[in-house]
Design a protein around this motif. Sequence first.
Motif, PDB file in Angstrom:
ATOM      1  N   ILE A 156       0.860  -1.278   0.094  1.00 15.64           N
ATOM      2  CA  ILE A 156      -0.095  -0.070  -0.125  1.00 15.64           C
ATOM      3  C   ILE A 156       0.782   1.154   0.030  1.00 15.64           C
ATOM      4  CG2 ILE A 156      -1.511   1.425   1.435  1.00 15.64           C
ATOM      5  CD1 ILE A 156      -2.714  -1.394   2.152  1.00 15.64           C
ATOM      6  N   ALA A 157       1.938   1.238   0.688  1.00 13.17           N
ATOM      7  CA  ALA A 157       2.802   2.219   0.933  1.00 13.17           C
ATOM      8  C   ALA A 157       3.656   2.756  -0.436  1.00 13.17           C
ATOM      9  CB  ALA A 157       3.827   2.311   1.951  1.00 13.17           C
ATOM     10  N   GLY A 158       3.927   1.516  -1.160  1.00 14.31           N
ATOM     11  CA  GLY A 158       4.615   1.682  -2.508  1.00 14.31           C
ATOM     12  C   GLY A 158       3.669   2.445  -3.508  1.00 14.31           C
ATOM     13  N   GLN A 159       2.349   2.142  -3.511  1.00 10.26           N
ATOM     14  CA  GLN A 159       1.220   2.691  -4.533  1.00 10.26           C
ATOM     15  C   GLN A 159       1.086   3.992  -4.060  1.00 10.26           C
ATOM     16  OE1 GLN A 159       1.691   0.005  -6.008  1.00 10.26           O
ATOM     17  NE2 GLN A 159       0.309  -1.712  -5.550  1.00 10.26           N
ATOM     18  N   GLY A 160       1.062   4.236  -2.755  1.00 10.96           N
ATOM     19  CA  GLY A 160       0.966   5.733  -2.183  1.00 10.96           C
ATOM     20  C   GLY A 160       2.138   6.797  -2.642  1.00 10.96           C
ATOM     21  N   THR A 161       3.125   6.215  -3.190  1.00 16.38           N
ATOM     22  CA  THR A 161       4.134   7.075  -3.866  1.00 16.38           C
ATOM     23  C   THR A 161       3.673   7.862  -5.085  1.00 16.38           C
ATOM     24  OG1 THR A 161       5.203   5.508  -5.064  1.00 16.38           O
ATOM     25  CG2 THR A 161       6.076   5.821  -2.759  1.00 16.38           C
ATOM     26  N   ILE A 162       2.608   7.407  -5.487  1.00 15.89           N
ATOM     27  CA  ILE A 162       2.029   8.001  -6.693  1.00 15.89           C
ATOM     28  C   ILE A 162       1.397   9.285  -6.352  1.00 15.89           C
ATOM     29  CG2 ILE A 162       0.055   8.110  -8.493  1.00 15.89           C
ATOM     30  CD1 ILE A 162       0.379   5.051  -8.527  1.00 15.89           C
ATOM     31  N   ALA A 163       0.546   9.256  -5.093  1.00 14.67           N
ATOM     32  CA  ALA A 163      -0.093  10.506  -4.477  1.00 14.67           C
ATOM     33  C   ALA A 163       1.223  11.647  -4.227  1.00 14.67           C
ATOM     34  CB  ALA A 163      -0.656  10.410  -3.345  1.00 14.67           C
ATOM     35  N   MET A 164       2.385  11.028  -3.732  1.00 15.38           N
ATOM     36  CA  MET A 164       3.507  12.195  -3.102  1.00 15.38           C
ATOM     37  C   MET A 164       4.133  12.671  -4.465  1.00 15.38           C
ATOM     38  SD  MET A 164       6.869  10.791  -1.507  1.00 15.38           S
ATOM     39  CE  MET A 164       7.407   9.537  -2.554  1.00 15.38           C
ATOM     40  N   GLU A 165       4.075  11.850  -5.655  1.00 19.14           N
ATOM     41  CA  GLU A 165       4.631  12.561  -6.832  1.00 19.14           C
ATOM     42  C   GLU A 165       3.564  13.730  -7.362  1.00 19.14           C
ATOM     43  OE1 GLU A 165       6.699   8.756  -8.538  1.00 19.14           O
ATOM     44  OE2 GLU A 165       5.015   9.688  -9.855  1.00 19.14           O
ATOM     45  N   ILE A 166       2.126  13.296  -7.437  1.00 16.99           N
ATOM     46  CA  ILE A 166       1.102  14.428  -7.656  1.00 16.99           C
ATOM     47  C   ILE A 166       1.314  15.604  -6.857  1.00 16.99           C
ATOM     48  CG2 ILE A 166      -1.307  14.654  -7.873  1.00 16.99           C
ATOM     49  CD1 ILE A 166      -1.603  11.715  -8.442  1.00 16.99           C
ATOM     50  N   MET A 167       1.510  15.540  -5.516  1.00 17.71           N
ATOM     51  CA  MET A 167       1.692  16.626  -4.815  1.00 17.71           C
ATOM     52  C   MET A 167       2.889  17.566  -5.212  1.00 17.71           C
ATOM     53  SD  MET A 167       1.606  16.428  -0.631  1.00 17.71           S
ATOM     54  CE  MET A 167       1.251  17.858   0.468  1.00 17.71           C
ATOM     55  N   ARG A 168       3.758  17.090  -5.618  1.00 17.32           N
ATOM     56  CA  ARG A 168       4.928  17.986  -6.155  1.00 17.32           C
ATOM     57  C   ARG A 168       4.750  18.529  -7.464  1.00 17.32           C
ATOM     58  NH1 ARG A 168       8.583  13.404  -4.345  1.00 17.32           N
ATOM     59  NH2 ARG A 168       8.518  12.351  -6.338  1.00 17.32           N
ATOM     60  N   GLN A 169       4.054  17.531  -8.269  1.00 14.46           N
ATOM     61  CA  GLN A 169       3.635  18.114  -9.835  1.00 14.46           C
ATOM     62  C   GLN A 169       2.672  19.065  -9.835  1.00 14.46           C
ATOM     63  OE1 GLN A 169       2.821  13.876 -10.976  1.00 14.46           O
ATOM     64  NE2 GLN A 169       4.872  13.904 -12.177  1.00 14.46           N
ATOM     65  N   GLN A 170       1.656  19.046  -8.970  1.00 15.39           N
ATOM     66  CA  GLN A 170       0.464  19.974  -8.773  1.00 15.39           C
ATOM     67  C   GLN A 170       0.235  20.602  -7.367  1.00 15.39           C
ATOM     68  OE1 GLN A 170      -1.290  20.532 -11.156  1.00 15.39           O
ATOM     69  NE2 GLN A 170      -3.008  21.868 -10.324  1.00 15.39           N
ATOM     70  N   PRO A 171       1.184  21.517  -7.240  1.00 16.34           N
ATOM     71  CA  PRO A 171       1.204  22.108  -5.721  1.00 16.34           C
ATOM     72  C   PRO A 171      -0.097  22.740  -5.120  1.00 16.34           C
ATOM     73  CG  PRO A 171       3.010  22.889  -7.245  1.00 16.34           C
ATOM     74  CD  PRO A 171       2.084  22.225  -7.852  1.00 16.34           C
ATOM     75  N   ASP A 172      -1.147  23.206  -6.173  1.00 15.49           N
ATOM     76  CA  ASP A 172      -2.275  23.656  -5.525  1.00 15.49           C
ATOM     77  C   ASP A 172      -3.288  22.551  -5.541  1.00 15.49           C
ATOM     78  OD1 ASP A 172      -1.420  26.330  -5.544  1.00 15.49           O
ATOM     79  OD2 ASP A 172      -1.797  26.509  -7.596  1.00 15.49           O
TER      80      ASP A 172
END
Length: 508
Positions: A156-172
Motif C-alpha cells: 500500500i505504501a509503495g502505491q502511495g508514492t503516486i500521490a506523493m509525486e502528484i503533490m510535487r507536480q500539482q502544488p495547488d
Amino acid sequence: MTTPMLTEYVEKILKARVYDVAHETPLELMPRLSARFGNTILQKREDLQPVFSFKLRGAYNRMSRLTVEEAKRGVVAASAGNHAQGVALAAKKMNLSALIVMPKTTPPIKVEAVRALGAEIALHGNSYDDAYAYAQEAVAKQGRVFIHPYDDPDVIAGQGTIAMEIMRQQPDPVYAMFIPCGGGGLLAGMSAFIKAFWPQIKIIAVEPADAASLKAALSADERIKLEQVGLFADGTAVRQVGVEPFRIARETVDEVVTVDSDEICAAIMDIFEDTRSVAEPSGALAVAGVKKYITENQLTDQSLVVINSGANTNFDRLRYIAERAEIGERREVLFATTIDEKPGSFQRFCKILSDRGITEFNYRYANDAEAQVFVGVRMSGLEAERQKLFADLDGAGYSWVDFTDNEMAKLHVRYMVGGHAPQVENERLYRFEFPERPGALLRFLTHIGQRWNISLFHYRNHGAAYGRVLVGIQVAAEHDGQFQQFLDTLGYTYWHETDNPAYQLFLR
C-alpha cells in the motif's frame, strides 16, 4: 485533523523504496476531454511504467524489506497480470527466485510479459481466488514468502508514492482525485497520503459495476464477498476488498462511482484521442468515473486528477473495445424497425435517416409482408438528438425498438440477423465496396430504386476509407442485361458471391 493511521502511512510512503525500478510518471493535461467536459482533467500516466502498470511500486517496496533468510527462500505471488509483472521485475532486480501463479483466464500478453522477466509461472484455476489458494500451497510446501497484490502495508505504501509525486507536480489542491479500485491497495495508499495533507480534496473511488466490492462494503459497513465478478476489467476483478485497504477507505474515501463496460470502452477511446496510447480496461476506470461524476453533478471549472493505472491489454480485445466505445459514449443508437417488404422500401427508410451517419444495417428476408431491420445510427451523444431520431421514425409511421442498452442485442443478435430463406427466388449475392462518405449508402439504394427487391443486407461502418456492403438482390434471368448495366453505372467495386460456400451453407 490528521489521524494516527494517516500519519503512520505518510511516514511509510515517504520511506518507500520504489525508484530502483519505477519512474516518476508525468501528470498530463487531457486537452480534448477537458474541453468537452468544461473542467481541467489531469491524467497521471502510470501506464508509462516499465511494466506498463503502477503495480511494480508496491511489489518492489514490499520485497525490498525481505530479510536475508526470506530472500533465500524466494517469493510467490497470485495475480491476473500486473502485480505479477511487478513481482517478476523486482525479483529480477534483486536476483530472487519468483513463482507467479496466474488464473488460466489471464490475458496472454500479461503471461508472456511475466515469462520474459524470468519468473516461474503456474497457470491455475479460473479466478484470482483459485490462484491465491495455489500460491498458499507454495508458501506451505516451499517456504516461499507471499507478496500480496494489495492487502499489505508495504505494498500500500509503495502505491502511495503516486500521490506523493502528484503533490510535487500539482502544488495547488485539486477538487477531486479519481482512483481505480480492485482490491484497494492503490486507493488506500494514495488516499491516506492525500487526506493527511489535503483533507479538502475529494477522493472518488471508481469500480466496475460488475465488480464493485468496495461500494458493497461501504454500504454494509463491513467487507462483503461478491458472489461473482465480471472479467472485462480483469485488473480490478476482485470479489472482496482487502482488509487493510477497507480500513483506510472507510476513513478517506468520499464517494464510489461505478461504471459499466461500455463506459470503460468509451474512456479507453478518450485516452487514446488525448494521448495516442491504449489503456487496459482497469487503466481507464478513473477516466470513465470522472466523466460520469462531472455529468451527474454538473461540475464545471474544477481541476480533477485521474489515474491511468495500466496499459496491458490484448490486441485482439481492441475490436470489442472499439465496437462498444461508441455506445458507451452515447454516440451510437441501435434499434430495430419494421419496413414494408417490397422494392424501394429500403430507399424510403434511408431518406428518414439521410442527414445522419448510418453505422450498421442488418436485414434478411423473412416473409412477403414485412421486413425487420437492425440499424445503428451515429449520434453526437446528446439525448435530445436520440429522441429526435425516434420522433422522426414515429412521424413517418415506423414502429421501432431501442436496443442501445440491450446487452443481448449488442453482444449477439446484431451478428445473427439472418438465416436461410429458401422461399426467396432469383436471389443473387454481391459484395460492394464504396468510398465511406455521407450519402454513399443512400446513393447505392437510390440506384437500385424499385427495379429489384433487396432480400439481404449487411453493412457496418468500420471507420475505414471504404465501406463494405453484402447485398442479396432478387433479379430474374430476363433482367440480366439491365442488372449488369446497373452494376456498371453504379461505379462501385463489387464481387459476385452467389457461389460462395458460406452463403450456400448459412444464408441461401
